[in-house]
Design a protein around this motif. Structure first.
Motif: not given
Length: 471
Positions: A55-82
């Motif tokens: 998740v940590q590695e994947l998070g870097h790629s997603v933040r980069e794609a969404l242009h999320i600044p490093d200051s907001a890296m803790d705002v979101f998390s990954f979920w498995l949902c159904s």
């Protein structure tokens, strides 16, 4: 909630078992991965070694794609949902491996049938982190981050997951209308735009008629729709004419989120369960009621799934808790919530039983949140979430079943808001602690069937003065 907060996941299934369709069989070469955002959009990534990526590695790629600044890296998390289960993942988790265990997780934490479990498919979502304090949200300046938070809050409002009063959902609906279509539209254009988008895009489904319900039954659907449309456009006109300088999009987004912050269960992780209904009628027939249990950094909230209102809302300082496993066949997993109350003027302890196979997850999350708050308060008076403080000063100790210390609360008062607790409607166990033994209160004997008159509930406690439920 977080997968192994209350224990490890089950062992991975053997290679002979069928694999989930959304998970690639190869774990070495580059694979396409879809990370869904709340709503209809998704981030398309090409990931090397998807079977081992964390998740940590994947998070870097997603933040980069969404242009999320490093200051907001803790705002979101990954979920498995159904539709059957939602789990927030930890940075160390590997989504691919957890997807392979999805059926085992469903058997462990849901009451779903074998057929539903076999057909269920999890998606990897990028959503708000349950452990991110609300107070920090209001300091965010990045419009993209605020937009993601707004999208998630809006979905929860429209789905009825955040119960709120008419003035709240109407005001939020008008803000959404202004954010989507801009301000300053004349009456004709605004009406045409609203009818094209439909009310269900701005108001909760159980209100606008998207899910049928009481409004559509008791009143003509057309009349109700026209009334809601008129009221929404009136709120929109107020927004359009307020102030000489139009607000920037970031200000509108923050205004929407600030309103949502007034709802005590904003930022909660949600779990499904059931509680006992009070016995009714001559035959004292009872049953169970479906509830959603929301747990956040601030407390625990039990909400009626059907009626869309709060049944019980407590801060962690106002409750004790425990969970129990089934002792025999036919028994249920139970989350026990204990809180202060009163019966006929006598202070009592009340126990609410929440039946759910997710009781273990709920208990683990409560414990973790309590520990976070205790760590933040150690040596300091600062709360984990800066805008939350104790609702009373302890004036004595109450019997506990495993939570943090309880103080006897002050006199409670009832309000009609859907955000306020309805303790008098709950089927709870009441007892007093005389210092030696726990003594169960005996209910008063009913009068004769022919002379009995309806009596108002003896328990009038609903809301603590200046508690979360008033905010």
């Amino acid at each position: 909630m977080e997968g192994d907060e209350c224990g490890r996941f089950p062992p991975e299934p053997s290679e002979g078992k069928s694999q989930r369709g959304s998970v690639a069989s190869s774990v070495t070469r580059a694979q396409d991965v879809l990370v869904y955002l709340v709503g209809d959009s998704a981030v398309h990534l090409c990931v090397e070694g998807v079977g081992c990526v964390s998740v940590q590695e994947l998070g870097h790629s997603v933040r980069e794609a969404l242009h999320i600044p490093d200051s907001a890296m803790d705002v979101f998390s990954f979920w498995l949902c159904s539709p059957l289960l939602e789990l927030q993942l930890k940075p160390k988790h590997q989504p691919y491996k957890l997807c392979r265990q999805w059926q085992d997780l469903l058997y462990r934490f849901t009451e779903a049938s074998e057929e539903d479990i076999a057909q269920d498919e999890p998606s990897l979502q990028y959503r708000r982190n349950v452990f991110y304090p609300k107070s920090k949200e209001l300091q965010i300046e990045d419009e993209g981050v605020l937009r993601l938070l707004y999208d998630e809050a809006r979905v929860n409002i429209l789905a009825g997951r955040f119960p709120c009063d008419p003035e709240t959902w109407m005001g939020l609906g008008a803000l959404s209308f202004a954010l989507e279509l801009g301000i300053g539209l004349d009456d004709q254009k605004a009406t045409a735009a609203l009818r094209e988008k439909k009310l269900i895009s701005f108001l909760p489904a159980h209100v606008s008629g998207g899910g049928g319900g009481l409004f559509s039954t008791l009143r003509g659907k057309g009349g109700r729709q026209a009334e809601l449309e008129h009221n929404l456009l009136e709120e929109y006109r107020k927004i359009s004419t307020s102030g000489s300088t139009p607000l920037a999009p970031t200000q509108r987004l923050r205004q929407y989120l600030t309103t949502c912050h007034s709802l005590p269960y904003y930022g909660c992780a949600f779990f499904s369960g059931e509680i006992d209904k009070p016995a009714q009628g001559i035959l004292h027939r009872a049953g169970r009621k479906a509830v959603n249990v929301g747990i956040s950094l601030e407390g625990v909230y039990v909400m009626d799934v059907k009626e869309k209102h709060v049944l019980l809302g407590l801060r962690f300082s106002e409750l004790s808790w425990d969970h129990s496993y089934p002792e025999g066949e036919g028994d249920s997993h139970i989350l026990w919530i204990e809180f202060d109350g009163e019966e006929a003027g006598t202070p009592v302890n009340k126990l609410l039983k929440i039946y759910s196979k997710q009781a273990e997850l709920m208990s683990g999350l409560i414990e973790f949140c309590v520990e976070l708050r205790s760590a933040a308060e150690g040596g300091m008076t600062t709360e984990t979430d800066g805008d939350v403080g104790p609702s009373h000063q302890p004036a004595g100790q109450a019997g506990g079943s495993g939570g943090e210390g309880n103080g006897r609360r002050g006199k409670l008062r009832r309000q009609s808001s859907v955000v306020c607790s309805r303790v008098h409607t709950l089927n709870t166990i009441s007892y007093v602690d005389n210092g030696k033994e726990i003594k169960r209160l005996k209910p008063k004997r009913a009068a004769s069937f022919f002379t009995r008159q309806a009596q108002p509930p003896t328990y009038s406690a609903v809301q603590v003065q200046e508690s979360l439920e008033q905010r």
